[in-house]
Design a protein around this motif. Structure first.
Motif, short mmCIF file in Angstrom:
data_model
loop_
_atom_site.label_atom_id
_atom_site.label_comp_id
_atom_site.label_asym_id
_atom_site.label_seq_id
_atom_site.Cartn_x
_atom_site.Cartn_y
_atom_site.Cartn_z
N PRO A 157 0.81 -1.22 0.00
CA PRO A 157 0.00 0.00 0.00
C PRO A 157 0.84 1.27 0.00
N ASP A 158 2.07 1.21 0.55
CA ASP A 158 2.90 2.41 0.62
C ASP A 158 4.01 2.42 -0.43
N ALA A 159 3.90 1.58 -1.46
CA ALA A 159 4.93 1.52 -2.50
C ALA A 159 4.56 2.41 -3.68
N ARG A 160 5.58 2.82 -4.43
CA ARG A 160 5.37 3.55 -5.68
C ARG A 160 5.33 2.56 -6.84
N PRO A 161 4.30 2.53 -7.65
CA PRO A 161 4.35 1.69 -8.85
C PRO A 161 5.35 2.27 -9.84
N VAL A 162 6.17 1.40 -10.42
CA VAL A 162 7.19 1.84 -11.38
C VAL A 162 7.18 0.91 -12.59
N PRO A 163 6.08 0.86 -13.34
CA PRO A 163 6.00 -0.04 -14.49
C PRO A 163 7.05 0.29 -15.54
N GLY A 164 7.58 -0.74 -16.19
CA GLY A 164 8.57 -0.52 -17.23
C GLY A 164 8.98 -1.85 -17.85
N ASP A 165 9.61 -1.79 -18.98
CA ASP A 165 10.09 -3.00 -19.65
C ASP A 165 11.51 -3.29 -19.15
N TYR A 166 11.61 -3.96 -18.02
CA TYR A 166 12.90 -4.20 -17.38
C TYR A 166 13.68 -5.34 -18.00
N ASP A 167 13.00 -6.26 -18.68
CA ASP A 167 13.70 -7.41 -19.25
C ASP A 167 13.87 -7.31 -20.77
N GLY A 168 13.44 -6.20 -21.35
CA GLY A 168 13.68 -5.95 -22.76
C GLY A 168 12.91 -6.81 -23.72
N ASP A 169 11.73 -7.32 -23.31
CA ASP A 169 10.96 -8.19 -24.20
C ASP A 169 9.84 -7.46 -24.92
N GLY A 170 9.76 -6.14 -24.75
CA GLY A 170 8.73 -5.36 -25.42
C GLY A 170 7.42 -5.29 -24.69
N THR A 171 7.34 -5.89 -23.50
CA THR A 171 6.13 -5.89 -22.69
C THR A 171 6.41 -5.20 -21.36
N THR A 172 5.49 -4.37 -20.90
CA THR A 172 5.68 -3.67 -19.63
C THR A 172 5.56 -4.64 -18.47
N ASP A 173 6.51 -4.56 -17.54
CA ASP A 173 6.53 -5.42 -16.36
C ASP A 173 5.90 -4.70 -15.18
N PHE A 174 5.23 -5.47 -14.32
CA PHE A 174 4.72 -4.92 -13.07
C PHE A 174 5.90 -4.72 -12.12
N ALA A 175 5.98 -3.57 -11.47
CA ALA A 175 7.08 -3.30 -10.56
C ALA A 175 6.68 -2.21 -9.58
N VAL A 176 7.25 -2.29 -8.38
CA VAL A 176 7.03 -1.26 -7.37
C VAL A 176 8.37 -0.91 -6.71
N PHE A 177 8.43 0.30 -6.17
CA PHE A 177 9.63 0.78 -5.46
C PHE A 177 9.21 1.14 -4.05
N ARG A 178 9.95 0.61 -3.07
CA ARG A 178 9.59 0.86 -1.67
C ARG A 178 10.86 0.87 -0.81
N LYS A 179 11.10 1.98 -0.17
CA LYS A 179 12.20 2.12 0.79
C LYS A 179 13.54 1.68 0.21
N GLY A 180 13.80 2.09 -1.03
CA GLY A 180 15.08 1.80 -1.65
C GLY A 180 15.18 0.44 -2.31
N VAL A 181 14.08 -0.30 -2.36
CA VAL A 181 14.09 -1.62 -2.98
C VAL A 181 13.12 -1.65 -4.16
N TRP A 182 13.59 -2.21 -5.29
CA TRP A 182 12.76 -2.41 -6.47
C TRP A 182 12.27 -3.85 -6.48
N TYR A 183 10.96 -4.04 -6.63
CA TYR A 183 10.36 -5.37 -6.75
C TYR A 183 9.78 -5.47 -8.15
N ILE A 184 10.32 -6.38 -8.95
CA ILE A 184 9.97 -6.44 -10.37
C ILE A 184 9.49 -7.83 -10.76
N TYR A 185 8.35 -7.88 -11.44
CA TYR A 185 7.85 -9.13 -12.00
C TYR A 185 8.12 -9.09 -13.50
#
Length: 337
Positions: free
Chosen positions: A276-304
């Motif tokens: 609930p307190d994370a910032r959503p940071v969607p982006g294509d982190y793996d370079g496959d042309g599809t946007t990945d779900f990701a959040v940033f919280r307290k200095g940590v990036w969580y990326i699917y």
């Protein structure tokens, strides 16, 4: 469903740590298990991700832009890093290399400072759209995006008082005599530009909080699409291509759940991923042309990541840093920063 099939594969790969209850698409994600399985990774190095995956980039007030491949602040346009109340971060892919470029727009002067990731060169462009409107530059909303289809973001602003989108095109070298404009939207709307029709050009688009509706002006057909989606004041607006079909999907982040209107099926697909307190940071982190779900919280990036699929975490940044991938995420009420 797209996400159901994707996450079934992930569940198998991760030894069944997910539990599915599939109606339309119900997915209670055991997020603690996600963290245990992926935590502790360090930021990826340049050799591993440059040209393939997005380099993680942050803005640190008083310091400047930080990149995960170097762990150091870039000395780009140091004067622009001393933000005033009217300075706005405007990251976008201005050079067409597939990576977000650092950018700051000084609304008070109309100056854009852009550092290209491809050659680390800084360009400075001063531009105030000319019109007969009685409005001042700081009332404009910066909306950089690739409106002309040359794979490079154009400099653009949307003027709420008149509803006019003013666009300075990269395809003609930002020639101010060839700037274009289109009237679309009303005062109080929220700009959510993206390529919704799949023609490789960003479409002017708006979320209207008073109606909980999205208005999208297709560049391919000059037709307007209207969708009821989201809750004003509660959701964060984050349209992007989550399905990999080349079209932006309407999407919102609510609490710790993503709701995506699948552009292929027209169905709403929720995905529980985040805090609930994370910032959503969607982006294509793996370079496959599809946007990945990701959040940033307290200095940590969580990326699917969608390509494998797999979960990854990166320790990079501080709690007060601003991830560049969060800038495109909009509040659903006008005037909230």
């Amino acid at each position: 469903m797209f996400f159901t099939q994707l996450l079934k594969k992930t569940a198998k790969d991760f030894g069944g740590i997910f539990r599915f209850d599939i109606g339309l698409f119900q997915l209670p994600v055991i997020f603690v298990m996600l963290l245990i399985s992926a935590a502790g990774q360090t930021p990826p190095n340049a050799e591993k991700i440059r040209g393939k995956e997005a380099v993680l980039t942050l803005f640190r007030p008083g310091t400047g832009f930080l990149h995960s491949d170097s762990h150091t602040a870039k000395a780009a346009f140091p004067a622009a890093t001393r933000q005033t109340s009217t300075d706005i971060l405007v990251p976008a892919d201005y050079d067409g290399d597939g990576t977000l470029d650092a950018g700051i727009w000084k609304a008070g002067t109309g100056v854009w400072y852009i550092q290209r990731s491809s050659d680390h060169q800084t360009i400075v462009i001063k531009w105030r759209p000319k019109s007969n409107e009685r409005t001042r530059s700081y009332q404009d909303v910066p909306v950089p995006a690739d409106f002309d289809g040359d794979k490079r973001a154009d400099i653009a602003v949307w003027r709420p008082g008149s509803g006019i989108w003013h666009i300075l095109h990269s395809s003609n070298g930002y020639d101010q005599s060839k700037a274009s404009s289109v009237r679309f939207g009303l005062t109080g709307d929220i700009p959510v530009q993206a390529d919704y029709d799949g023609d490789a050009k960003s479409d002017p688009a708006l979320f209207r909080p008073s109606e909980n509706r999205w208005y999208i002006f297709y560049s391919k057909t000059n037709q307007t699409r209207v969708e009821n989606f989201g809750i004003a004041g509660t959701d964060l607006l984050l349209p992007a291509d989550y399905t990999g079909d080349g079209k932006a999907d309407i999407g919102v982040y609510r609490g710790s759940t993503w709701f995506v209107l699948n552009s292929e099926t027209g169905e709403t697909e929720p995905f529980e991923f985040g805090f609930p307190d994370a910032r959503p940071v969607p982006g294509d982190y793996d370079g496959d042309g599809t946007t990945d779900f990701a959040v940033f919280r307290k200095g940590v990036w969580y990326i699917y990541e969608t390509s494998s699929p797999r979960f990854r975490t990166y320790n990079f940044g501080a709690e007060t840093d601003v991830p560049l991938n969060s800038i495109a995420v909009r509040q659903s009420i006008f005037g909230i920063s």
